[in-house]
Write a protein that holds these residues in place. Structure first.
Motif, PDB file in Angstrom:
ATOM      1  N   ALA A 186     -15.317  -6.758   0.683  1.00 42.14           N
ATOM      2  CA  ALA A 186     -14.119  -6.453  -0.100  1.00 42.14           C
ATOM      3  C   ALA A 186     -13.043  -7.462   0.266  1.00 42.14           C
ATOM      4  CB  ALA A 186     -13.635  -5.037   0.195  1.00 42.14           C
ATOM      5  N   LEU A 187     -12.495  -8.128  -0.728  1.00 40.68           N
ATOM      6  CA  LEU A 187     -11.434  -9.093  -0.482  1.00 40.68           C
ATOM      7  C   LEU A 187     -10.093  -8.502  -0.882  1.00 40.68           C
ATOM      8  CD1 LEU A 187     -12.858 -12.560  -1.605  1.00 40.68           C
ATOM      9  CD2 LEU A 187     -12.837 -11.506   0.660  1.00 40.68           C
ATOM     10  N   VAL A 188      -9.100  -8.756  -0.044  1.00 38.75           N
ATOM     11  CA  VAL A 188      -7.729  -8.315  -0.317  1.00 38.75           C
ATOM     12  C   VAL A 188      -7.005  -9.456  -1.013  1.00 38.75           C
ATOM     13  CG1 VAL A 188      -5.579  -7.500   0.697  1.00 38.75           C
ATOM     14  CG2 VAL A 188      -7.777  -6.845   1.729  1.00 38.75           C
ATOM     15  N   PRO A 189      -6.516  -9.249  -2.242  1.00 32.80           N
ATOM     16  CA  PRO A 189      -5.860 -10.340  -2.963  1.00 32.80           C
ATOM     17  C   PRO A 189      -4.398 -10.495  -2.550  1.00 32.80           C
ATOM     18  CG  PRO A 189      -5.862  -8.385  -4.329  1.00 32.80           C
ATOM     19  CD  PRO A 189      -6.596  -8.016  -3.048  1.00 32.80           C
ATOM     20  N   ARG A 190      -3.846 -11.627  -2.887  1.00 27.95           N
ATOM     21  CA  ARG A 190      -2.403 -11.812  -2.766  1.00 27.95           C
ATOM     22  C   ARG A 190      -1.751 -11.248  -4.010  1.00 27.95           C
ATOM     23  NH1 ARG A 190       1.269 -15.733  -4.480  1.00 27.95           N
ATOM     24  NH2 ARG A 190      -0.418 -17.058  -5.272  1.00 27.95           N
ATOM     25  N   LEU A 191      -0.747 -10.410  -3.823  1.00 35.50           N
ATOM     26  CA  LEU A 191      -0.062  -9.800  -4.956  1.00 35.50           C
ATOM     27  C   LEU A 191       1.113 -10.674  -5.392  1.00 35.50           C
ATOM     28  CD1 LEU A 191       0.028  -6.020  -3.924  1.00 35.50           C
ATOM     29  CD2 LEU A 191      -1.644  -7.223  -5.349  1.00 35.50           C
ATOM     30  N   VAL A 192       1.256 -10.795  -6.690  1.00 36.98           N
ATOM     31  CA  VAL A 192       2.388 -11.507  -7.286  1.00 36.98           C
ATOM     32  C   VAL A 192       3.228 -10.476  -8.020  1.00 36.98           C
ATOM     33  CG1 VAL A 192       3.060 -13.265  -8.966  1.00 36.98           C
ATOM     34  CG2 VAL A 192       1.080 -13.644  -7.492  1.00 36.98           C
ATOM     35  N   PHE A 193       4.539 -10.559  -7.872  1.00 39.57           N
ATOM     36  CA  PHE A 193       5.419  -9.538  -8.424  1.00 39.57           C
ATOM     37  C   PHE A 193       6.340 -10.128  -9.481  1.00 39.57           C
ATOM     38  CE2 PHE A 193       4.598  -8.679  -3.925  1.00 39.57           C
ATOM     39  CZ  PHE A 193       3.940  -7.467  -4.026  1.00 39.57           C
ATOM     40  N   GLY A 194       6.668  -9.293 -10.454  1.00 41.81           N
ATOM     41  CA  GLY A 194       7.537  -9.742 -11.523  1.00 41.81           C
ATOM     42  C   GLY A 194       8.969  -9.298 -11.395  1.00 41.81           C
ATOM     43  N   GLY A 195       9.259  -8.310 -10.561  1.00 44.48           N
ATOM     44  CA  GLY A 195      10.617  -7.816 -10.467  1.00 44.48           C
ATOM     45  C   GLY A 195      10.818  -6.951  -9.242  1.00 44.48           C
ATOM     46  N   PHE A 196      12.046  -6.493  -9.057  1.00 42.90           N
ATOM     47  CA  PHE A 196      12.415  -5.717  -7.880  1.00 42.90           C
ATOM     48  C   PHE A 196      11.608  -4.429  -7.776  1.00 42.90           C
ATOM     49  CE2 PHE A 196      14.939  -2.394  -5.863  1.00 42.90           C
ATOM     50  CZ  PHE A 196      15.308  -2.999  -4.675  1.00 42.90           C
ATOM     51  N   GLY A 197      11.463  -3.705  -8.886  1.00 40.50           N
ATOM     52  CA  GLY A 197      10.752  -2.435  -8.859  1.00 40.50           C
ATOM     53  C   GLY A 197       9.296  -2.583  -8.456  1.00 40.50           C
ATOM     54  N   GLU A 198       8.660  -3.665  -8.886  1.00 38.75           N
ATOM     55  CA  GLU A 198       7.264  -3.905  -8.493  1.00 38.75           C
ATOM     56  C   GLU A 198       7.160  -4.164  -6.994  1.00 38.75           C
ATOM     57  OE1 GLU A 198       5.208  -6.760 -11.023  1.00 38.75           O
ATOM     58  OE2 GLU A 198       6.608  -6.287 -12.639  1.00 38.75           O
ATOM     59  N   ARG A 199       8.059  -4.978  -6.467  1.00 39.04           N
ATOM     60  CA  ARG A 199       8.043  -5.247  -5.027  1.00 39.04           C
ATOM     61  C   ARG A 199       8.283  -3.973  -4.224  1.00 39.04           C
ATOM     62  NH1 ARG A 199      10.206  -9.806  -7.421  1.00 39.04           N
ATOM     63  NH2 ARG A 199       9.537 -11.822  -6.565  1.00 39.04           N
ATOM     64  N   LEU A 200       9.292  -3.221  -4.631  1.00 41.84           N
ATOM     65  CA  LEU A 200       9.701  -2.038  -3.880  1.00 41.84           C
ATOM     66  C   LEU A 200       8.563  -1.031  -3.754  1.00 41.84           C
ATOM     67  CD1 LEU A 200      12.139  -0.535  -2.579  1.00 41.84           C
ATOM     68  CD2 LEU A 200      12.480   0.555  -4.801  1.00 41.84           C
ATOM     69  N   VAL A 201       7.889  -0.729  -4.855  1.00 39.81           N
ATOM     70  CA  VAL A 201       6.873   0.324  -4.852  1.00 39.81           C
ATOM     71  C   VAL A 201       5.546  -0.183  -4.304  1.00 39.81           C
ATOM     72  CG1 VAL A 201       5.524   1.868  -6.321  1.00 39.81           C
ATOM     73  CG2 VAL A 201       7.982   1.607  -6.707  1.00 39.81           C
TER      74      VAL A 201
END
Length: 414
Positions: A186-201
């Motif tokens: 299982a590989l853990v991906p790098r997450l890319v975020f589009g806005g504050f709410g995505e990062r926060l949650v």
């Protein structure tokens, strides 16, 4: 009495986060990066069949599917893309890639709604496996994975249509698993975020998963826990067949995690690695998409157990959200003559916040976020409590909604 109540809450939070930071090993996944790709050895190599289900993914496929088709590897590999009744330009995007890559791509159009007891993603994967000749004979909804014969050493790779793969990823992943004698990677991906709410949650989600499903348990053959996500699950065909394939988790909304558990129960040896820049995705496209996706998963991820959800919600309120309220309340009480207990409560609350930030720092680094995001646990946890409550309500009374399909609420687990 108020001072003592604040002290009790702060002490509970300190003990919980102290255990996470100092004992649990929640950040250990950072110590397990994916190996750098090496030159492939001379001689026959185990092949890889990549299965990608997608529904209305025309915006992603020209890049993500091409990345899979153009992998830099000597291994025999083909991609099975299952268009799950898309209503956008997905068929045209896939047709263009099929013309360019020929036999390397097997496009499958699924227009059959999931049979009773199946969720859409599992059904799409099952249909793709059937089209690729990887299921036993018989009705598709009842078919088990075909016996791979021989050593059964070839690989199946399950990934999603919005995941980006570096050109050397398949080569690196297969070599990483083979070097460790693993049946599942299982590989853990790098997450890319589009806005504050995505990062926060999503940062809080990473923190929670690292606590609830720590790597040391996931890779322990004697433990039932798994750490598998839909972004990348590489599994030996023989193990996949022994576990019953996706038919074994046909009704699970969080099928990726449940598949990992089934693979371990069938005797699979699991490896987990952080892929870094070689595997990345943006999980959700804005707040509304994130809300739908997480309310789909939150309560089912707890096996729809109301007492477990209530207990988790209470613990989150006391230990995650609480310290940010305990500290100013205790300081205000101490300043107005609240006595020694109020000052002690303030000090313990500060310690709880420090341990909380230290525990979140590994997740923050995994997500590539600035240092101060480690301080966001109280706010992010409060937002996730709302998501969990909405998920429990929806799954209990309205049925679960995802990708335009609504799934009726099954009985809660006992």
């Amino acid at each position: 009495m108020l001072a003592w109540a604040l002290l009790a809450g702060a002490a509970a939070a300190t003990l919980a986060w102290g255990w996470v930071a100092l004992v649990s090993g929640a950040g250990a996944v950072l110590d397990h990066p994916l190996d750098e790709p090496t030159a492939e050895p001379v001689g026959p190599l185990a092949g890889v069949t990549v299965v990608v289900p997608g529904r209305d993914e025309a915006d992603h496929l020209p890049q993500t599917l091409q990345e899979l088709l153009a992998q830099d590897t000597r291994r025999p590999h083909r991609v099975v893309f299952v268009d799950d009744a898309s209503s956008d330009a997905t068929p045209e995007a896939v047709a263009g890639l099929a013309a360019a890559f020929g036999d390397r791509l097997l496009p499958v159009r699924n227009e059959q709604e999931p049979p009773r007891g199946w969720v859409g993603k599992c059904w799409a994967i099952q249909r793709g496996l059937a089209a690729a000749g990887l299921l036993a004979d018989g009705p598709v909804e009842d078919a088990a994975p075909a016996d791979p014969g021989g050593s059964g050493g070839d690989w199946l790779l399950f990934t999603d249509a919005d995941i980006h793969h570096a050109p050397d990823l398949v080569r690196a992943a297969a070599a990483h698993a083979e070097a460790r004698g693993a049946d599942v990677l299982a590989l853990v991906p790098r997450l890319v975020f589009g806005g504050f709410g995505e990062r926060l949650v999503q940062l809080q989600l990473v923190v929670a998963l690292s606590v609830m499903l720590p790597l040391k348990k996931a890779v322990d053959p004697g433990r039932p826990e798994a750490l598998t996500g839909g972004a990348f699950i590489l599994v030996r065909r023989r193990l996949y067949a022994a576990a019953g394939g996706h038919a074994a988790v046909r009704g699970e909304v969080v099928e990726d995690l449940k598949l990992g558990q089934a693979l371990k129960a069938a005797g699979g040896r699991m490896a987990v690695a952080v892929a870094g820049e070689r595997l990345w995705c943006r999980m959700y496209d804005g707040w509304a998409d994130q809300w739908e996706g997480l309310t789909k998963n939150a309560y089912p991820g707890l096996d729809r157990r109301p007492l477990v959800a209530a207990g988790l919600g209470a613990a989150t309120l006391v230990c995650n959200v609480g310290p940010a309220a305990y500290l100013p309340a205790a300081l205000a009480l101490a300043g107005s003559g609240g006595g020694a207990a109020a000052w002690v409560a303030a000090g313990v609350a500060m310690l709880a916040l420090a341990l909380q930030a230290a525990s979140a720092d590994a997740a923050r680094r995994l997500c590539g976020l600035r240092w101060w995001w480690a301080l966001s646990v109280p706010a992010g946890s409060a937002a996730y409590l709302a998501i969990l409550a909405a998920s429990a309500w929806r799954c209990t009374f309205g049925g679960n909604l995802w990708k335009g399909r609504r799934y009726p609420a099954p009985p809660a687990a006992e």
